[in-house]
Design an enzyme around this catalytic site. Structure first.
Site, mmCIF file in Angstrom:
data_model
loop_
_atom_site.group_PDB
_atom_site.id
_atom_site.type_symbol
_atom_site.label_atom_id
_atom_site.label_comp_id
_atom_site.label_asym_id
_atom_site.label_seq_id
_atom_site.Cartn_x
_atom_site.Cartn_y
_atom_site.Cartn_z
ATOM 1 N N SER A 124 3.344 20.114 4.378
ATOM 2 C CA SER A 124 3.797 20.157 5.601
ATOM 3 C C SER A 124 4.894 21.191 5.801
ATOM 4 O O SER A 124 4.998 21.735 6.822
ATOM 5 C CB SER A 124 4.666 18.912 5.902
ATOM 6 O OG SER A 124 3.686 17.638 5.908
ATOM 7 N N ASP A 154 6.839 17.240 0.364
ATOM 8 C CA ASP A 154 5.636 17.496 0.952
ATOM 9 C C ASP A 154 5.628 18.886 1.363
ATOM 10 O O ASP A 154 5.846 19.329 2.325
ATOM 11 C CB ASP A 154 5.467 16.493 2.294
ATOM 12 C CG ASP A 154 4.177 16.813 3.071
ATOM 13 O OD1 ASP A 154 3.284 17.735 2.546
ATOM 14 O OD2 ASP A 154 3.826 16.013 3.910
ATOM 15 N N GLN A 168 8.394 12.467 1.758
ATOM 16 C CA GLN A 168 8.415 13.530 2.675
ATOM 17 C C GLN A 168 9.117 14.834 2.077
ATOM 18 O O GLN A 168 8.575 15.813 2.436
ATOM 19 C CB GLN A 168 9.051 13.071 4.060
ATOM 20 C CG GLN A 168 8.138 12.587 5.196
ATOM 21 C CD GLN A 168 8.956 12.179 6.104
ATOM 22 O OE1 GLN A 168 9.905 11.426 6.195
ATOM 23 N NE2 GLN A 168 8.372 12.109 7.385
ATOM 24 N N TYR A 228 -5.233 11.132 7.923
ATOM 25 C CA TYR A 228 -6.074 12.765 8.358
ATOM 26 C C TYR A 228 -7.465 12.717 9.073
ATOM 27 O O TYR A 228 -7.562 11.476 9.568
ATOM 28 C CB TYR A 228 -6.537 13.127 7.042
ATOM 29 C CG TYR A 228 -5.602 13.719 6.063
ATOM 30 C CD1 TYR A 228 -4.898 15.010 6.502
ATOM 31 C CD2 TYR A 228 -5.064 13.194 5.035
ATOM 32 C CE1 TYR A 228 -3.868 15.529 5.605
ATOM 33 C CE2 TYR A 228 -4.078 13.522 4.118
ATOM 34 C CZ TYR A 228 -3.455 14.641 4.441
ATOM 35 O OH TYR A 228 -2.550 15.306 3.704
ATOM 36 N N ARG A 278 1.471 11.179 2.115
ATOM 37 C CA ARG A 278 2.479 11.158 3.100
ATOM 38 C C ARG A 278 3.131 9.815 3.527
ATOM 39 O O ARG A 278 2.693 9.152 4.524
ATOM 40 C CB ARG A 278 1.398 11.672 4.251
ATOM 41 C CG ARG A 278 1.067 13.084 3.650
ATOM 42 C CD ARG A 278 0.329 13.693 4.809
ATOM 43 N NE ARG A 278 0.667 15.064 4.932
ATOM 44 C CZ ARG A 278 0.247 16.365 5.411
ATOM 45 N NH1 ARG A 278 -0.941 16.088 6.321
ATOM 46 N NH2 ARG A 278 0.914 17.617 5.483
#
Ligand code: NAD
Length: 385
Positions: free
Chosen positions: A139, A136, A133, A234, A128
């Site tokens: 996400s 990802d 991004q 996380y 991450r």
């Protein structure tokens, strides 16, 4: 270079699952073929995300009614889910497989991938970081899941979300409590707010409170001491004492809500159990609880993976694979994530995928290579399994 995309809707049906998404869209296929890549796509692969074979053909793909003649010749297999073990055995041992491998819970599959010498890219392990991004997939799919879970709740609720003042009476806004305010939870909050609900949210990471409030929702403050987070952002697992304190503090908010949506996950581990049956019993008739984690163990006691059920007048939604409900957007976003990953590492001159395992993105998401499991987190997890 040859890339193959499977018809996962057809393959999922063989295992009585559903999958509407596809690992490529006509848009990403066009970008790949412009790079001189041979793209093969199994017939009707995009049908359930409303992309027709002729659109993939117009983008330059070869639509194949059977993968038999080419499966052993392809360089990269693009998947949404993990490929079946039997299919893996037919790939060349220098092939690359990219998809949701669910590696922490698929030790046998990962071992097989490893033994065949195949290089496996697990999209769940994409780090991450800012550079990653655009790749990802966790996400992109979680954002859509957040939206879909609110829609599912609304479809099952016997009342409306916004406040309504009419000559026939005033309806108060529905109360929604969202537990877990990561990517999916924040999107659920935004969606519920747009529909006029009164939204309360909680997350064990206090850093999220500001993001919740910036969406116009309230953050439930519960002091359970240090919760911390992993280096990747996380949540960490709570102690038994913290779990009990949380449960007691959340009971009132749950009993007071028309809709509860749970989105709590622990990376690489089973999701935490947040709501027990004794708490569900305190909810009003007709209330709806959506358990995002039903398929992987459940945040809510009694939720059934893949099903919407009723317990004592409460609707418990555990459908799972949420983003496939908006299959076209889910396919578009996933296909873009995969294209961005390929684009980052395909050499412009040779058209080959450069497996630079020193690169921080590949160092994380390549989990098998040359007959070895190359991700330390996974090796550790398998030791403990
Ligand atoms: P996730 O799916 O692992 O978990 C969802 C949420 O559940 C998290 O916010 C977590 O804190 C929460 N949670 C766990 N246990 C809980 C409990 N017992 N009670 C209540 N909540 C609990 O996480 P995610 O949504 O994938 O994202 C995790 C973090 O990573 C977020 O901060 C997100 O903003 C961040 N992130 C960063 C990037 C990036 O920088 N490129 C990309 C995506 C996500």
């Amino acid at each position: 270079m040859k890339i193959l995309i499977l018809n996962e809707a057809k393959r999922a049906l063989l295992t009585s699952h559903t999958e509407k998404r596809c690992a490529a869209s006509p848009n990403t296929v066009a970008k790949l073929t412009r790079k001189g890549i041979d793209v093969f796509i199994e017939q009707d692969a995009g049908a359930l995300s409303l992309y027709e074979d002729k659109e993939f053909e117009a983008a330059g793909a070869h639509v194949v009614d059977t993968i038999e003649p080419i499966i052993s010749q392809i360089n990269i297999l693009l998947c949404v889910n993990s490929p079946h073990e039997e299919l893996i055995l037919r790939l060349a041992n220098n092939a690359i497989v990219i998809g949701h491998i669910d590696p922490f819970f698929q030790k046998s599959l990962v071992t097989k991938l490893c033994q065949t010498g195949i290089t496996t890219v697990s999209v769940e392990m994409v780090p991450r970081t800012s550079r990653a991004q655009k790749m990802d997939a966790l996400s992109s799919q979680a954002s859509l899941a957040g939206y879909v879970m609110v829609m599912k709740a609304v479809a099952n609720l016997p009342s409306i979300l916004p406040m309504m003042m009419t000559p026939s009476g005033t309806i108060k806004p529905a109360k929604i409590f969202i537990i877990g305010a990561g990517v999916a939870g924040l999107q659920a909050i935004a969606t519920a707010k747009r529909l006029g609900a009164s939204v309360l949210a909680y997350d064990t990471r206090p850093v999220v409170a500001e993001q919740v409030e910036s969406l116009g929702a309230k953050f439930l403050k519960i002091d359970i001491g240090d919760t911390g987070e992993t280096k990747d952002g996380y949540a960490k697992e709570l102690t038994e004492q913290q779990k009990n304190k949380l449960e007691a503090a959340q009971q009132k908010a749950i009993a007071d809500s028309d809709i509860v949506i749970t989105t709590a996950q622990l990376f690489g581990r089973k999701p935490p159990l947040l709501i027990k049956s004794s708490t569900l019993e305190k909810m009003r008739l007709g209330s709806v609880v959506v358990d995002m984690a039903a398929q992987s163990g459940g945040n809510v006691e009694g939720s059934k993976a893949g099903e919407t059920i009723k317990i004592n007048g409460i609707t418990l939604v555990g459908n799972g694979n949420w983003s496939q409900d908006v299959a076209r957007d889910a396919t578009d976003m996933y296909a873009n994530n995969i294209f961005n990953l390929l684009d980052e590492f395909i050499d412009a001159d040779t058209g080959n995928f450069l497996l630079d395992l020193e690169d921080d993105i590949l160092a994380n998401c390549v989990i098998t290579h040359n007959g070895a499991i190359t991700n330390d987190m996974l090796t550790e997890a398998y030791k403990g399994a």
